[in-house]
Design a protein around this motif. Structure first.
Motif, short mmCIF file in Angstrom:
data_model
loop_
_atom_site.label_atom_id
_atom_site.label_comp_id
_atom_site.label_asym_id
_atom_site.label_seq_id
_atom_site.Cartn_x
_atom_site.Cartn_y
_atom_site.Cartn_z
N LEU A 1 12.85 -4.28 19.42
CA LEU A 1 13.66 -3.54 18.45
C LEU A 1 14.98 -4.27 18.28
O LEU A 1 15.72 -4.41 19.27
N GLY A 2 15.26 -4.78 17.08
CA GLY A 2 16.54 -5.44 16.87
C GLY A 2 16.47 -6.77 16.14
O GLY A 2 17.49 -7.44 15.99
N LEU A 3 15.30 -7.16 15.68
CA LEU A 3 15.23 -8.32 14.78
C LEU A 3 15.60 -7.83 13.39
O LEU A 3 15.77 -6.64 13.14
N ASP A 4 15.75 -8.78 12.45
CA ASP A 4 16.00 -8.35 11.07
C ASP A 4 15.11 -9.15 10.13
O ASP A 4 14.31 -9.99 10.56
N THR A 5 15.25 -8.89 8.83
CA THR A 5 14.35 -9.50 7.86
C THR A 5 14.44 -11.02 7.87
O THR A 5 13.47 -11.69 7.51
N ASN A 6 15.57 -11.57 8.29
CA ASN A 6 15.72 -13.02 8.34
C ASN A 6 14.87 -13.66 9.44
O ASN A 6 14.65 -14.88 9.42
N LEU A 7 14.43 -12.87 10.40
CA LEU A 7 13.67 -13.40 11.54
C LEU A 7 12.21 -12.95 11.54
O LEU A 7 11.44 -13.34 12.43
N ILE A 8 11.81 -12.13 10.58
CA ILE A 8 10.44 -11.60 10.59
C ILE A 8 9.42 -12.72 10.48
O ILE A 8 8.42 -12.74 11.21
N SER A 9 9.65 -13.67 9.60
CA SER A 9 8.68 -14.75 9.40
C SER A 9 8.51 -15.55 10.70
O SER A 9 7.38 -15.83 11.12
N ALA A 10 9.63 -15.89 11.34
CA ALA A 10 9.56 -16.64 12.60
C ALA A 10 8.88 -15.82 13.69
O ALA A 10 8.12 -16.36 14.51
N ALA A 11 9.14 -14.52 13.71
CA ALA A 11 8.52 -13.66 14.73
C ALA A 11 7.00 -13.60 14.52
O ALA A 11 6.23 -13.65 15.48
N LYS A 12 6.58 -13.49 13.27
CA LYS A 12 5.14 -13.41 12.99
C LYS A 12 4.43 -14.71 13.38
O LYS A 12 3.27 -14.70 13.80
N GLU A 13 5.13 -15.82 13.24
CA GLU A 13 4.52 -17.12 13.59
C GLU A 13 4.14 -17.20 15.06
O GLU A 13 3.27 -17.99 15.44
N THR A 14 4.76 -16.37 15.91
CA THR A 14 4.42 -16.40 17.33
C THR A 14 3.04 -15.81 17.59
O THR A 14 2.44 -16.06 18.64
#
Length: 326
Positions: free
Chosen positions: A82-95
């Motif tokens: 809890l605490g990512l934002d829309t700017n990091l969603i793409s990078a998070a999904k890549e994991t």
């Protein structure tokens, strides 16, 4: 001895009940779990309905949070981030570490929300906060041409810091590096996270600090102090939408789903405005707290979608590093 035996039996039974409670572990940023943040109230409200222990773990700021999850991978103890934002969603999904959610809600966001993995819980506009009697600039160019001193956050560890990079990029495009070169001598220091920056500003170390248009609400409502304001920039203001998601490898998937749905409920959303000092993703039945009507409303909203942000992030970071290293 009988009463001691009974007492021992009660203790054993109590311990067994406590041990039977499942634990849901949520990784989030430090300010969320602070005494003055949403964490304590969220924990109390969720545990009242979940028959579980909610374990909130503070992991510095949002960008550092994603780095922690990358490092731990499938062995992470986290059930939810809890605490990512829309700017990091793409990078998070890549994991490949996150799983789809089951959340539905009538969001009060400035954009339509369709993401099936990350669910939003609050949002706001980035802004420079200053003392209300200070003659604040009306644009990045005016700021760069002045002697005004600012404190910002590191975009490699902080979501507000990254948001500032994308704010300048969205507003100025190919001229962003020139803007950063001109802003370099305005920057007093770059902190790892938001809390350190805001603390230094309150100690008088700079004229303005990178924060949010909603930050003055804290001083107004919690401290009955109207001495802070957010500068309105002619270029518009970049938005931040903060999100959460469950880990695909969670050993508490049903409890994780329960928490994510609780996150958009009235019980959670009522806590957000006066603890995280952001707009709630879903307007509480009681509405926004008195005082929010006084806040700066940007004339223009800026936001890259998650794919655009992923592309712009590396270029913007390179431009920022290049400008500040000269």
């Amino acid at each position: 001895m009988k009463h001691l035996a009974i007492a021992a039996g009660i203790l054993t039974a109590t311990s067994a009940v406590a041990a039977d409670k499942p634990t849901l572990t949520v990784y989030t940023y430090d300010s969320f779990v602070s005494d003055w943040g949403p964490g304590p109230k969220v924990e109390e409200a969720f545990e009242a309905q979940c028959e579980c222990d909610l374990n909130l773990v503070g992991v510095e700021d949002g960008a550092a949070l994603l780095s922690r999850i990358r490092l731990e991978g499938e062995n992470s103890d986290a059930d939810i981030v809890l605490g990512l934002d829309t700017n990091l969603i793409s990078a998070a999904k890549e994991t490949g570490l996150f799983a789809p959610h089951s959340v539905t809600a009538e969001y009060a966001l400035p954009i339509e929300w369709t993401d099936t993995v990350f669910a939003p819980y609050d949002w706001g506009y980035f802004a420079f906060v200053h003392n209300a009697d200070f003659a604040a600039p009306n644009s990045f160019r005016e700021l760069a041409d002045s002697d005004i001193k600012i404190i910002i956050q590191d975009p490699r560890s902080s979501t507000p810091g990254l948001g500032l990079l994308l704010w300048v990029k969205a507003a100025y495009g190919d001229e962003a590096q020139e803007i950063w070169a001109d802003l370099a001598d305005n920057i007093v220091t770059v902190t790892k996270g938001w809390s350190e920056s805001y603390g230094l500003f309150l100690e008088g170390e700079a004229d303005m600090v990178l924060s949010y248009t909603t930050s003055p609400a804290y001083h107004l409502i919690a401290e009955e102090d109207a001495s802070k304001a957010a500068a309105a920039f002619d270029e518009g203001h970049y938005m931040q939408i903060e999100v959460a998601a469950k880990l695909a490898n969670s050993d508490q998937p049903e409890l994780a789903d329960q928490f994510l749905n609780f996150m958009v409920s009235d019980a959670f959303q009522t806590i957000i405005p006066t603890t995280n000092w952001m707009y709630p993703a879903v307007t509480p039945s009681s509405g926004l707290p008195e005082g929010f009507e006084t806040l700066t409303i940007p004339q223009k909203s800026l936001l890259f979608d998650q794919d655009q942000a992923a592309i712009a992030r590396e270029q913007a970071l390179s431009e920022w590093l290049g400008a500040l290293s000269q």
